[in-house]
Design a protein around this motif. Structure first.
Motif, short mmCIF file in Angstrom:
data_model
loop_
_atom_site.label_atom_id
_atom_site.label_comp_id
_atom_site.label_asym_id
_atom_site.label_seq_id
_atom_site.Cartn_x
_atom_site.Cartn_y
_atom_site.Cartn_z
N LEU A 1 0.82 -1.21 0.00
CA LEU A 1 0.00 0.00 0.00
C LEU A 1 0.86 1.26 0.00
CD1 LEU A 1 -2.83 -0.97 2.53
CD2 LEU A 1 -3.03 -0.74 0.05
N THR A 2 2.00 1.21 0.66
CA THR A 2 2.86 2.40 0.70
C THR A 2 3.73 2.52 -0.55
OG1 THR A 2 4.50 1.14 1.98
CG2 THR A 2 2.93 2.48 3.21
N ASP A 3 4.27 1.39 -1.03
CA ASP A 3 5.19 1.44 -2.16
C ASP A 3 4.49 1.57 -3.51
OD1 ASP A 3 7.23 1.21 -0.39
OD2 ASP A 3 7.64 -0.91 -0.78
N GLN A 4 3.36 0.86 -3.69
CA GLN A 4 2.70 0.79 -4.99
C GLN A 4 1.41 1.61 -5.06
OE1 GLN A 4 4.34 -0.72 -7.44
NE2 GLN A 4 5.95 -1.34 -6.00
N MET A 5 0.65 1.64 -3.97
CA MET A 5 -0.62 2.36 -3.97
C MET A 5 -0.48 3.80 -3.48
SD MET A 5 -2.77 0.18 -5.14
CE MET A 5 -4.35 0.93 -4.73
N HIS A 6 0.71 4.14 -2.99
CA HIS A 6 1.06 5.51 -2.61
C HIS A 6 0.24 6.05 -1.44
CE1 HIS A 6 3.52 5.39 -6.15
NE2 HIS A 6 2.47 5.18 -6.93
N PHE A 7 -0.21 5.15 -0.57
CA PHE A 7 -0.74 5.60 0.72
C PHE A 7 0.44 5.92 1.63
CE2 PHE A 7 -4.36 3.03 -0.78
CZ PHE A 7 -5.41 3.92 -0.54
N TRP B 1 -10.38 -13.14 -4.04
CA TRP B 1 -10.16 -12.30 -5.22
C TRP B 1 -10.96 -10.99 -5.15
CZ3 TRP B 1 -12.05 -9.70 -9.34
CH2 TRP B 1 -11.18 -9.41 -10.38
N PRO B 2 -12.29 -11.02 -4.92
CA PRO B 2 -13.02 -9.75 -4.88
C PRO B 2 -12.58 -8.83 -3.75
CG PRO B 2 -14.45 -11.58 -4.26
CD PRO B 2 -13.21 -12.17 -4.82
N MET B 3 -12.21 -9.39 -2.59
CA MET B 3 -11.76 -8.53 -1.49
C MET B 3 -10.39 -7.92 -1.79
SD MET B 3 -14.26 -8.40 0.58
CE MET B 3 -15.30 -8.57 -0.88
N TRP B 4 -9.53 -8.67 -2.45
CA TRP B 4 -8.23 -8.13 -2.84
C TRP B 4 -8.39 -7.01 -3.88
CZ3 TRP B 4 -3.72 -8.36 -0.56
CH2 TRP B 4 -2.56 -8.07 -1.25
N SER B 5 -9.39 -7.15 -4.74
CA SER B 5 -9.64 -6.10 -5.73
C SER B 5 -10.06 -4.80 -5.03
CB SER B 5 -10.72 -6.53 -6.73
OG SER B 5 -11.98 -6.64 -6.10
N LEU B 6 -10.82 -4.91 -3.93
CA LEU B 6 -11.18 -3.71 -3.18
C LEU B 6 -9.94 -3.03 -2.59
CD1 LEU B 6 -14.40 -4.76 -1.19
CD2 LEU B 6 -14.24 -3.33 -3.23
N MET B 7 -8.93 -3.83 -2.23
CA MET B 7 -7.71 -3.28 -1.65
C MET B 7 -6.85 -2.55 -2.69
SD MET B 7 -6.64 -6.26 1.08
CE MET B 7 -5.23 -5.32 1.66
N HIS B 8 -7.25 -2.62 -3.96
CA HIS B 8 -6.54 -1.89 -5.00
C HIS B 8 -7.31 -0.65 -5.44
CE1 HIS B 8 -4.31 -5.65 -5.09
NE2 HIS B 8 -3.39 -5.03 -5.78
N GLU B 9 -8.40 -0.35 -4.74
CA GLU B 9 -9.14 0.87 -5.04
C GLU B 9 -8.43 2.08 -4.42
OE1 GLU B 9 -11.89 1.30 -6.85
OE2 GLU B 9 -11.94 -0.83 -7.39
N GLY C 1 -11.63 3.86 2.21
CA GLY C 1 -12.71 3.05 2.76
C GLY C 1 -12.84 1.70 2.08
N MET C 2 -12.63 1.65 0.75
CA MET C 2 -12.70 0.39 0.02
C MET C 2 -11.55 -0.54 0.43
SD MET C 2 -15.38 0.35 -1.95
CE MET C 2 -16.16 1.04 -0.49
N VAL C 3 -10.37 0.03 0.59
CA VAL C 3 -9.23 -0.77 1.03
C VAL C 3 -9.50 -1.37 2.41
CG1 VAL C 3 -6.77 -0.70 1.63
CG2 VAL C 3 -7.61 0.60 -0.33
N LEU C 4 -10.05 -0.56 3.30
CA LEU C 4 -10.36 -1.03 4.65
C LEU C 4 -11.39 -2.14 4.62
CD1 LEU C 4 -10.17 -0.79 7.72
CD2 LEU C 4 -11.86 1.06 7.60
N LEU C 5 -12.43 -2.01 3.81
CA LEU C 5 -13.46 -3.04 3.71
C LEU C 5 -12.88 -4.35 3.22
CD1 LEU C 5 -16.42 -3.94 3.80
CD2 LEU C 5 -16.69 -2.99 1.48
N GLY C 6 -12.07 -4.29 2.16
CA GLY C 6 -11.49 -5.52 1.62
C GLY C 6 -10.57 -6.21 2.61
N GLN C 7 -9.72 -5.44 3.28
CA GLN C 7 -8.78 -6.06 4.22
C GLN C 7 -9.50 -6.62 5.44
OE1 GLN C 7 -5.03 -4.19 4.76
NE2 GLN C 7 -4.86 -4.77 6.91
N THR C 8 -10.51 -5.92 5.94
CA THR C 8 -11.23 -6.40 7.12
C THR C 8 -11.95 -7.70 6.84
OG1 THR C 8 -11.52 -4.13 7.91
CG2 THR C 8 -12.97 -5.80 8.85
N ALA C 9 -12.59 -7.81 5.66
CA ALA C 9 -13.29 -9.05 5.30
C ALA C 9 -12.32 -10.21 5.21
CB ALA C 9 -14.03 -8.86 3.97
#
Length: 434
Positions: A271-277, A325-333, A337-345
């Motif tokens: 998330l820090t290196d590629q998604m720039h959070f 797969w669908p939850m990991w896709s949310l983590m690439h949004e 909030g979408m990242v949090l939802l995917g990781q929590t699930a």
């Protein structure tokens, strides 16, 4: 309080329990330290990589830092042999105290280590040696504390009481994430890269001191074999006569080991290196997900006492296959909030497996080889598959260019585990093997 008796085949195990809140705390605090340290290391891998493995390529430094993490886990099978022997021959309690002491000293020393710019390559060598020492000790910590706690619990509540070991793991993850997040937020990335990364490791020494103090007042397991019944070589006996159970334990632990390190350790760096959070944002996401997961652990243990271990484990593995797969896709949004939802699930599904492995692997094995058999199965899995997962995930993404490669790895692990679940025997509410 009435002293617990050793379970006999076909007997009743509904006697008064010695698994008091004090016992639960004493058994779980070592796992808090174990996972606090490893989680903090994973979250701080970017800073550690640049301090101990400087390179013009940030990915190379990160891979080197993850390699040290893997080295610590690779040492765990060695620790399972050493501490498994001690736990089955000398007792669960002294083994737990020894493991906690070594873990605490190694954690503090990492926080005091000079860096590459100060002593050169010796810094990296010392870091590896300390991680190996930690890996050897944590191998004995998990199995001996889990065995003692579950042996003190009545059969009707083993799932719930045993799940507190997993809760301790996640509490350690939560504490490691929270401390790393707090220090990063307060100090900023520049100071964290300079000296701030040391503070979480130094704080680990405080946890160790508290753990050693409370464990000195802990009673020995009521199921500890009498001296004349202790196996001469518990490790050899476990491998020779209980290798099927050990393989089943490895299969059951496979998706939780791979899943945890993808969901939390690898994802934090991604998330820090590629998604720039920012580092603080990535750690905040991890912390919130860990809170949800920690609260879900005892509920899962309670459910397994009511409906059985196999149904809960099967739901966890099938849920991983379907939702990964669908939850990991949310983590690439791009939305936080979408990242949090995917990781929590993903975290909640992963936690169902964590809660179940503790009672299951102890219910498989007789008392005189319980520490050895459980330790070998659990630590072989964590050593071979768990600690290497961040490195494998990073490598797969770099080689294939597919950001979903780590999830394919997790789905494969869950499918293998389904076979282990189907082959295991149900032990909920039954007496432990004598």
């Amino acid at each position: 309080m009435m002293k617990d008796a050793i379970d006999e085949p076909g007997g009743s195990d509904t006697r008064p329990t010695e698994a008091t809140p004090r016992t639960i705390f004493a058994c779980t605090i070592g796992n808090v330290l174990e996972w606090y340290d490893f989680t903090a290391y994973g979250f701080l891998a970017v800073f550690i990589g640049s301090e101990f493995f400087p390179s013009s390529d940030p990915v190379a430094s990160l891979l080197a830092a993850f390699g040290v993490l893997a080295a610590g886990y690779a040492a765990r099978p060695i620790g399972s042999v050493i501490y498994g022997h001690l736990g089955d021959r000398r007792g669960r309690k002294p083994t737990m105290i020894l493991a906690m002491s070594i873990m605490g000293v190694a954690t503090v020393l990492i926080g005091l280590l000079p860096t590459y710019t100060q002593i050169g390559v010796a810094a990296a060598v010392l870091l590896v040696l300390l991680r190996v020492a930690q890996g050897i000790s944590v191998a004995g910590e998990y199995s001996s504390s889990a065995v003692l706690l579950v042996e003190k619990a009545p059969s009707a509540r083993r799932g719930f009481i045993g799940s507190w070991i997993a809760f301790g793991n996640l509490a350690g993850c939560l504490l490691g994430s929270g401390v790393a997040s707090l220090t990063s937020t307060v100090l900023g990335d520049a100071v964290m890269g300079d000296w701030g990364w040391r503070l979480p490791f130094l704080f680990g020494g405080v946890i160790a001191v508290v753990g050693i103090v409370v464990r000195r007042r802990l009673g020995e397991s009521p199921a500890m074999p009498k001296p004349e019944d202790v196996a001469r070589s518990p490790v050899v006996e476990a491998v020779r006569f209980h290798w099927r159970e050990i393989l089943t334990i490895i299969g059951l632990c496979l998706p939780i080991a791979v899943g945890y390190f993808i969901i939390f350790v690898y994802a934090a760096s991604y998330l820090t290196d590629q998604m720039h959070f920012t580092t603080a944002e990535a750690m905040d996401i991890n912390t919130i997900s860990l809170v949800a997961l920690s609260l879900f652990i005892p509920i899962t243990g309670l459910c397994s006492d009511l409906i059985g271990r196999k149904p809960v484990l099967f739901i966890a593995q099938i849920g991983t296959v379907i939702l990964a797969w669908p939850m990991w896709s949310l983590m690439h949004e791009p939305a936080l909030g979408m990242v949090l939802l995917g990781q929590t699930a993903l975290a909640v599904i992963n936690g169902m497996g964590w809660a179940m492995t503790i009672p299951v692997m102890i219910e498989f094995l007789p008392a005189k080889v319980r520490c050895s058999g459980a330790g070998i199965g659990y630590n072989l899995c964590l050593g071979i598959f768990g600690g290497t997962t961040p490195w494998v995930a990073t490598y797969l993404v770099q080689r294939t260019g597919d950001a979903y490669a780590p999830i394919y790895y997790l789905i494969a692990a869950a499918l293998i585990s389904c076979g282990a679940v189907l082959s295991m025997r149900e032990m909920a509410r039954r007496p432990l093997p004598a």
